[in-house]
Design a protein around this motif. Structure first.
Motif, short mmCIF file in Angstrom:
data_model
loop_
_atom_site.label_atom_id
_atom_site.label_comp_id
_atom_site.label_asym_id
_atom_site.label_seq_id
_atom_site.Cartn_x
_atom_site.Cartn_y
_atom_site.Cartn_z
N PRO A 458 34.14 28.68 40.82
CA PRO A 458 35.09 29.40 41.68
C PRO A 458 35.35 30.81 41.16
O PRO A 458 35.46 31.03 39.94
N ALA A 459 35.46 31.75 42.08
CA ALA A 459 35.67 33.16 41.71
C ALA A 459 36.93 33.35 40.89
O ALA A 459 36.99 34.24 40.03
N GLU A 460 37.94 32.49 41.11
CA GLU A 460 39.22 32.66 40.44
C GLU A 460 39.13 32.54 38.92
O GLU A 460 39.97 33.09 38.20
N ILE A 461 38.14 31.82 38.41
CA ILE A 461 38.10 31.58 36.96
C ILE A 461 36.85 32.17 36.29
O ILE A 461 36.66 31.97 35.09
N ARG A 462 36.01 32.88 37.04
CA ARG A 462 34.75 33.35 36.44
C ARG A 462 34.98 34.28 35.26
O ARG A 462 34.30 34.17 34.23
N ARG A 464 37.34 34.31 33.26
CA ARG A 464 38.03 33.63 32.16
C ARG A 464 37.36 32.29 31.82
O ARG A 464 37.97 31.43 31.19
N TYR A 472 39.73 24.23 36.72
CA TYR A 472 39.93 24.41 38.16
C TYR A 472 39.50 23.14 38.89
O TYR A 472 38.39 22.65 38.71
#
Length: 519
Positions: A458-462, A464, A472
């Protein structure tokens, strides 16, 4: 730091002036929602009826102490994850250790400035709750390693005298060793001492108009920011009555005018040692807290890493139970895999001390050649057994263990196995049922291992992806697998990188490891 206006703080202290000072410091940091309580029992009653985001509590209070409040909060299911900052002058290590064991997020030593409060709030509010473990319930952990502390500035002294010549003489005497501030009257001295940036020590003249040195010292002792500042009286008064009055006001020394620099300078250095010890106390508390958290973090990493091999053992045993048509060679191979997985779990337990050394910078690598192709195949076999119900296609392109020409990696076999097991396990969990996972060894310098799976991160955690506690979509995820893999790769002189392809909906993790010299 900038505090959100929506954050609700609770300040607990039996000293009303200290509550006002702390509230004012929070306001300066951007807070505008603050509730207060005069003891732990009153605070606990408020907490059970009103939402609060952060607790700042004094340690020593009547009715219920800060430590008792901490224990009550951590034992309450609704409150246990609240960030809790203990404000204290406690100097006994065993007491501090008790607070840490009961889940305190930060310990702040009196006196402290708004800047120091902000730093401790930032760390405490960044901690992320974890599922309950053997640690105290509700103990929280940092979402990422704390930033390196800024170098300490030199100690600050305040020189207070209404005579310009004396101010010039004393400031010139100490400007090479300390940061020097001056005040030519008692009111200005009080403003400096009671500000958010108080001095570490005050050289205070007694005979001054409007407000003499005794009154300055008396009012300093009534203010939380100034009450613990050492005071050296500088005076022409030689009587015992003046000396006794000064001692009652907390003076640490008297210097008689005219001033002898050869006497005053050593005295100053002696009392600055007290200042250094107080600052060291805060550093000791921070170190104890960080070490305790790190040990528990490593326990979580070890438990996380053990899940893969244990799941593999269960899968292999189930295959044995159901495999009525197995011949002896197949049975022997399955039992060997069970044995290898069980030994792997035992090694992981023993490895926790090595992980602690890695995170504290004390790890020394004993690098040896490793048959990396053989290791990749064993990791794949165990992963297949662990996720058999997903019916994944897991391929390994690394030659065979018997191939004499296969390259060898240079590192620690135990650490290397753990990092690969983590990554393959994550890839198998992320891939959809019936999907594909591939492991490819590239023969080059350094060696490249690419673990790819269907399903894009998911883009939200890439950005980090390799940070601690980043997860996620997994209710039972700890966010430690990729962090552990990065830690172990770098400890062996390697590196790790993420590549996501949205067009093909795939994720690849590339591990680089040093290649062993050809024999």
């Amino acid at each position: 730091m900038n505090i959100s206006s929506k954050t609700i703080f609770m300040v607990v202290d039996d000293f009303e002036t200290m509550r006002r000072v702390t509230c004012n410091q929070l306001h300066l940091l951007g807070a505008n929602q603050i509730v207060t309580a005069s003891n732990g029992a009153a605070a606990l009653d408020i907490l059970r009826h009103k939402h609060v985001d952060v607790i700042l509590s004094d340690w020593h209070m009547p009715t219920m102490s800060g430590l008792e409040l901490l224990k009550a909060v951590r034992s309450d299911k609704k409150l246990r994850n609240l960030p809790f900052i203990m404000i204290t002058a406690e100097a006994k290590r065993e007491r501090v250790a008790e607070a840490i064991a009961n889940g305190v997020n930060s310990l702040l030593v009196k006196p402290y400035t708004t800047q120091h409060l902000g730093q401790h709030l930032e760390k405490a509010m960044a901690y992320k709750p974890r599922p309950a473990t053997s640690a105290a319930p509700g103990t929280s952990r940092p979402a990422a390693p704390a930033p390196a502390a800024k170098p300490e500035r030199p100690a600050t002294i305040l020189i207070v005298d209404d005579t310009p010549d004396n101010l010039h003489l004393l400031s010139h005497m100490f400007k090479e060793e300390y940061l020097v501030r001056v005040a030519n009257n008692g009111q200005k001295a009080l403003e400096i001492c009671c500000s958010d940036d108080p001095p570490d020590l005050v050289l205070l003249d007694i005979m001054m108009p409007d407000m003499d040195g005794f009154e300055v010292a008396q009012r300093m002792r009534e203010h939380p920011s100034a009450e613990n500042i050492p005071v050296i009286f500088v005076t022409a008064m030689a009587g015992e009555d003046a000396r006794l009055r000064g001692l009652k006001l907390g003076a640490v020394d008297f210097v008689t005018k005219p001033i002898d620099p050869e006497i005053l300078k050593p005295r100053m250095r002696n009392f600055m040692r007290y200042v250094a010890l107080r600052k060291q106390l805060q550093a000791d508390y921070d170190g104890m807290l960080d070490a305790a958290r790190l040990r528990e973090d490593l326990e979580h990493i070890t438990r996380h890493d053990m899940k893969g091999p244990l799941a593999g053992i269960i899968g292999l045993v189930q295959t044995l139970v159901e495999g009525e048509s197995m011949d002896r060679s197949q049975l022997t191979e399955q039992l060997r895999l069970v044995e290898q997985s069980a030994l792997q779990v035992l090694d992981m337990v023993n490895r926790s001390s090595e992980l602690f050394k890695i995170e504290t910078g004390r790890f020394q690598l004993d690098a040896k050649p490793m048959k990396i192709a053989d290791m990749l195949q064993r990791v794949a076999d165990i992963a297949c057994a662990a996720v058999a119900t997903k019916h994944l296609t897991l391929s390994v392109q690394a030659g065979t263990a018997a191939s004499d020409g296969m390259p060898q990696a240079l590192g620690d076999a135990m650490l290397c196995y753990s990092l690969l097991q983590n990554l393959v396990k994550n890839a198998c969990e992320a891939a959809p049922s019936g999907g594909q996972v591939s492991i490819t060894l590239h023969d080059q310098e350094p060696l490249l291992i690419v673990i790819a799976n269907q399903g894009a991160v998911p883009a939200e955690i890439r950005s980090r992806f390799f940070e601690k506690f980043v997860t996620y979509g997994k209710s039972d995820g700890t966010g430690l697998g990729t962090y552990s893999a990065k830690l172990l790769a770098e400890a062996q002189g390697g590196s790790i990188a993420l590549d996501v392809n949205d067009a093909t909906d795939t994720t690849s993790v590339t591990v680089r490891l040093p290649r062993a010299p050809a024999p």
